[in-house]
Motif scaffolding. Structure first.
Motif, PDB file in Angstrom:
ATOM      1  N   VAL A  73       0.851  -1.196  -0.052  1.00 22.30           N
ATOM      2  CA  VAL A  73       0.008   0.042  -0.078  1.00 22.30           C
ATOM      3  C   VAL A  73       0.869   1.227   0.053  1.00 22.30           C
ATOM      4  CG1 VAL A  73      -2.047  -1.028   1.065  1.00 22.30           C
ATOM      5  CG2 VAL A  73      -0.045   0.110   2.412  1.00 22.30           C
ATOM      6  N   THR A  74       0.379   2.580  -0.344  1.00 20.96           N
ATOM      7  CA  THR A  74       1.271   3.386  -0.447  1.00 20.96           C
ATOM      8  C   THR A  74       1.698   4.038   1.065  1.00 20.96           C
ATOM      9  OG1 THR A  74      -0.674   5.130  -0.761  1.00 20.96           O
ATOM     10  CG2 THR A  74       0.108   4.110  -2.650  1.00 20.96           C
ATOM     11  N   ASP A  75       2.334   4.863   1.097  1.00 16.99           N
ATOM     12  CA  ASP A  75       2.684   5.514   2.458  1.00 16.99           C
ATOM     13  C   ASP A  75       1.666   6.445   2.843  1.00 16.99           C
ATOM     14  OD1 ASP A  75       5.252   4.241   2.481  1.00 16.99           O
ATOM     15  OD2 ASP A  75       6.380   5.896   1.737  1.00 16.99           O
ATOM     16  N   LYS A  76       1.037   7.088   1.761  1.00 16.95           N
ATOM     17  CA  LYS A  76      -0.203   7.726   2.041  1.00 16.95           C
ATOM     18  C   LYS A  76      -1.315   7.024   2.802  1.00 16.95           C
ATOM     19  CE  LYS A  76      -3.467  11.327  -0.016  1.00 16.95           C
ATOM     20  NZ  LYS A  76      -3.829  11.773  -1.464  1.00 16.95           N
ATOM     21  N   ASP A  77      -1.580   5.845   2.086  1.00 19.09           N
ATOM     22  CA  ASP A  77      -2.545   5.060   2.791  1.00 19.09           C
ATOM     23  C   ASP A  77      -2.209   4.436   4.035  1.00 19.09           C
ATOM     24  OD1 ASP A  77      -4.134   5.153   0.620  1.00 19.09           O
ATOM     25  OD2 ASP A  77      -3.307   3.169  -0.448  1.00 19.09           O
ATOM     26  N   ARG A  78      -0.955   4.405   4.361  1.00 13.13           N
ATOM     27  CA  ARG A  78      -0.559   3.707   5.612  1.00 13.13           C
ATOM     28  C   ARG A  78      -0.690   4.978   6.712  1.00 13.13           C
ATOM     29  NH1 ARG A  78       3.610   1.449   4.072  1.00 13.13           N
ATOM     30  NH2 ARG A  78       2.763  -0.926   4.384  1.00 13.13           N
ATOM     31  N   ASP A  79      -0.217   6.164   6.198  1.00 13.53           N
ATOM     32  CA  ASP A  79      -0.329   7.266   7.167  1.00 13.53           C
ATOM     33  C   ASP A  79      -1.719   7.656   7.498  1.00 13.53           C
ATOM     34  OD1 ASP A  79       2.401   7.566   7.286  1.00 13.53           O
ATOM     35  OD2 ASP A  79       2.296   9.350   5.609  1.00 13.53           O
ATOM     36  N   LYS A  80      -2.716   7.304   6.514  1.00 12.14           N
ATOM     37  CA  LYS A  80      -4.051   7.527   6.876  1.00 12.14           C
ATOM     38  C   LYS A  80      -4.654   6.690   7.812  1.00 12.14           C
ATOM     39  CE  LYS A  80      -8.494   8.144   4.370  1.00 12.14           C
ATOM     40  NZ  LYS A  80      -9.008   7.775   2.916  1.00 12.14           N
ATOM     41  N   ALA A  81      -4.332   5.203   7.502  1.00 10.95           N
ATOM     42  CA  ALA A  81      -4.702   4.174   8.539  1.00 10.95           C
ATOM     43  C   ALA A  81      -3.998   4.500   9.992  1.00 10.95           C
ATOM     44  CB  ALA A  81      -4.116   2.725   7.994  1.00 10.95           C
ATOM     45  N   ASN A  82      -2.764   5.122  10.184  1.00 18.81           N
ATOM     46  CA  ASN A  82      -2.176   5.340  11.293  1.00 18.81           C
ATOM     47  C   ASN A  82      -3.073   6.183  12.117  1.00 18.81           C
ATOM     48  OD1 ASN A  82      -0.219   3.199  11.002  1.00 18.81           O
ATOM     49  ND2 ASN A  82       1.371   4.720  10.458  1.00 18.81           N
ATOM     50  N   ALA A  83      -3.396   7.274  11.134  1.00 12.04           N
ATOM     51  CA  ALA A  83      -4.010   8.634  11.818  1.00 12.04           C
ATOM     52  C   ALA A  83      -5.568   8.119  12.001  1.00 12.04           C
ATOM     53  CB  ALA A  83      -4.100   9.754  10.863  1.00 12.04           C
ATOM     54  N   ARG A  84      -6.178   7.359  11.569  1.00  7.66           N
ATOM     55  CA  ARG A  84      -7.515   6.904  11.731  1.00  7.66           C
ATOM     56  C   ARG A  84      -7.458   5.855  12.971  1.00  7.66           C
ATOM     57  NH1 ARG A  84     -11.913   4.601   7.864  1.00  7.66           N
ATOM     58  NH2 ARG A  84     -11.878   6.501   6.986  1.00  7.66           N
ATOM     59  N   ARG A  85      -6.657   5.059  13.004  1.00  3.54           N
ATOM     60  CA  ARG A  85      -6.357   4.101  14.149  1.00  3.54           C
ATOM     61  C   ARG A  85      -6.137   4.982  15.732  1.00  3.54           C
ATOM     62  NH1 ARG A  85      -6.640   1.550  17.947  1.00  3.54           N
ATOM     63  NH2 ARG A  85      -6.335  -0.925  18.167  1.00  3.54           N
ATOM     64  N   GLU A  86      -5.473   6.191  15.456  1.00  3.91           N
ATOM     65  CA  GLU A  86      -4.908   6.965  16.716  1.00  3.91           C
ATOM     66  C   GLU A  86      -6.096   7.569  16.861  1.00  3.91           C
ATOM     67  OE1 GLU A  86      -1.619  10.144  17.901  1.00  3.91           O
ATOM     68  OE2 GLU A  86      -1.656   9.082  16.043  1.00  3.91           O
ATOM     69  N   ARG A  87      -7.086   8.207  15.971  1.00  4.74           N
ATOM     70  CA  ARG A  87      -8.141   8.845  16.118  1.00  4.74           C
ATOM     71  C   ARG A  87      -9.111   8.120  17.055  1.00  4.74           C
ATOM     72  NH1 ARG A  87      -8.798  10.567  11.720  1.00  4.74           N
ATOM     73  NH2 ARG A  87     -10.673   9.168  10.857  1.00  4.74           N
ATOM     74  N   TRP A  88      -9.368   6.737  16.816  1.00 11.91           N
ATOM     75  CA  TRP A  88     -10.142   6.036  17.300  1.00 11.91           C
ATOM     76  C   TRP A  88      -9.885   5.739  18.888  1.00 11.91           C
ATOM     77  CZ3 TRP A  88      -9.886   1.461  13.318  1.00 11.91           C
ATOM     78  CH2 TRP A  88     -10.593   1.675  12.346  1.00 11.91           C
ATOM     79  N   ALA A  89      -8.336   5.622  19.178  1.00  7.72           N
ATOM     80  CA  ALA A  89      -7.947   5.559  20.417  1.00  7.72           C
ATOM     81  C   ALA A  89      -8.180   6.796  21.375  1.00  7.72           C
ATOM     82  CB  ALA A  89      -6.397   5.267  20.464  1.00  7.72           C
ATOM     83  N   LYS A  90      -7.853   8.028  20.684  1.00 10.00           N
ATOM     84  CA  LYS A  90      -7.990   9.333  21.296  1.00 10.00           C
ATOM     85  C   LYS A  90      -9.748   9.360  21.697  1.00 10.00           C
ATOM     86  CE  LYS A  90      -4.186  11.773  19.782  1.00 10.00           C
ATOM     87  NZ  LYS A  90      -3.649  12.823  18.776  1.00 10.00           N
ATOM     88  N   ARG A  91     -10.735   8.963  20.590  1.00  4.07           N
ATOM     89  CA  ARG A  91     -11.916   9.203  21.188  1.00  4.07           C
ATOM     90  C   ARG A  91     -12.284   8.275  22.194  1.00  4.07           C
ATOM     91  NH1 ARG A  91     -14.177   7.125  16.289  1.00  4.07           N
ATOM     92  NH2 ARG A  91     -14.413   5.093  17.234  1.00  4.07           N
ATOM     93  N   ASP A  92     -11.908   7.144  22.241  1.00  2.00           N
ATOM     94  CA  ASP A  92     -12.390   6.075  23.335  1.00  2.00           C
ATOM     95  C   ASP A  92     -11.651   6.720  24.545  1.00  2.00           C
ATOM     96  OD1 ASP A  92     -13.448   4.312  21.597  1.00  2.00           O
ATOM     97  OD2 ASP A  92     -12.095   2.617  21.767  1.00  2.00           O
ATOM     98  N   ILE A  93     -10.555   7.090  24.578  1.00  5.14           N
ATOM     99  CA  ILE A  93     -10.222   7.817  25.855  1.00  5.14           C
ATOM    100  C   ILE A  93     -10.969   8.974  26.312  1.00  5.14           C
ATOM    101  CG2 ILE A  93      -8.145   8.726  26.832  1.00  5.14           C
ATOM    102  CD1 ILE A  93      -6.460   7.076  25.142  1.00  5.14           C
ATOM    103  N   ARG A  94     -11.177   9.589  25.598  1.00  2.00           N
ATOM    104  CA  ARG A  94     -12.231  10.877  25.770  1.00  2.00           C
ATOM    105  C   ARG A  94     -13.490  10.309  26.291  1.00  2.00           C
ATOM    106  NH1 ARG A  94     -11.848  12.878  21.168  1.00  2.00           N
ATOM    107  NH2 ARG A  94     -13.931  12.435  20.334  1.00  2.00           N
ATOM    108  N   ARG A  95     -13.903   9.196  26.162  1.00  2.56           N
ATOM    109  CA  ARG A  95     -15.263   8.900  26.454  1.00  2.56           C
ATOM    110  C   ARG A  95     -15.076   7.986  27.613  1.00  2.56           C
ATOM    111  NH1 ARG A  95     -18.061   6.654  20.708  1.00  2.56           N
ATOM    112  NH2 ARG A  95     -18.547   8.718  19.902  1.00  2.56           N
TER     113      ARG A  95
END
Length: 262
Positions: free
Chosen positions: A62-84
């Motif tokens: 996969v492209t580095d752009k795709d991998r960066d997007k996946a990393n950012a999305r996964r981190e966003r899920w974690a932050k949202r769970d912690i916030r909740r």
């Protein structure tokens, strides 16, 4: 034993799934593996046969752009769970009800609770294997192989908190209901250990609804499910490892419409 999934509900033939890639396999076979067989053994096989460049190309599909997007999305899920407030483990032995039946939770070592079911809750069933997928003598057992492809979408919906209809459950055998309940319990435990994990697991389970997406591929889609995989997310965030193609695709395939809700 491992089974090939059949299109008709309940029709299962006792046929072992093919063994995973080993170092003895020719590097010429590597391009034929597709995304389904990216394992540590297969990467090392390519590296030994054709060098680091070939191994890098094999993993980085996969492209580095795709991998960066996946990393950012996964981190966003974690932050949202912690916030909740995140998922919390029970302070003592607790039984939880699911659409498929109960599972038991008790405080475990470290951060994640320990999930079980028993024969009193599921009379006449076989003991469940607490692993997602287990390989023994080139055959696959565990919770993921126990279910048929069409049974994964109701499981995903149940993990999102939706009530299931009688029709969605009646096609499962008692053993499959026990496996589905265990999967719900283990997914909850994963969310306690690693914020953001539940959405990742749901996407990996949703991929299993494709009959051609075999049980062992779950461990590529959700590497935390492997033996020793508990630290996978931490290793990714520290830069010590990179997400391979199946995991990137799994994260990017997660429903964007629910990205900020569930």
């Amino acid at each position: 034993m491992g089974f090939d999934r059949k299109t008709e509900r309940g029709e299962r033939e006792g046929k072992a799934l093919p063994a995973r890639t080993s170092a003895a396999q020719s590097v010429n076979a590597a391009p034929l593996l597709g995304n389904a067989q990216v394992t540590q053994a297969s990467v090392l096989a390519v590296q030994r046969m054709a060098g680091n460049a070939a191994a890098t190309a094999y993993v980085q599909r996969v492209t580095d752009k795709d991998r960066d997007k996946a990393n950012a999305r996964r981190e966003r899920w974690a932050k949202r769970d912690i916030r909740r407030g995140g998922a919390q483990q029970a302070e003592s032995f607790t039984t939880h009800e699911t659409p498929f039946g109960p599972f038991n939770e008790r405080p475990g070592r470290g951060r994640a609770p320990y999930i079980t079911t028993n024969m009193d809750q599921y009379p006449g069933t076989q003991p469940t294997d607490g692993r997602y997928v287990r390989e023994e003598e080139s055959q696959y057992t565990g919770l993921i192989p126990a279910l048929d492809a069409e049974q994964f979408l109701p499981l995903v919906e149940a993990l999102k908190g939706r009530e299931l209809s009688k029709e969605e459950i009646e096609g499962l055998s008692d053993d499959q209901c026990r496996a589905a309940a265990m999967l719900m319990g283990i997914a909850t435990a994963e969310a306690v250990r690693e914020p953001g994990a539940l959405k990742h697991i749901r996407s990996a389970l949703r991929r299993q609804a494709d009959p051609s997406h075999e049980a062992p591929e779950f461990l590529n889609d959700y590497p935390q499910g492997r033996v020793g995989g508990a630290q996978h997310e931490k290793r990714v965030r520290s830069g010590r490892t990179r997400r391979a193609t199946p995991e990137v695709e799994t994260i990017l395939e997660a429903s964007s419409s629910s990205d900020e809700s569930m």
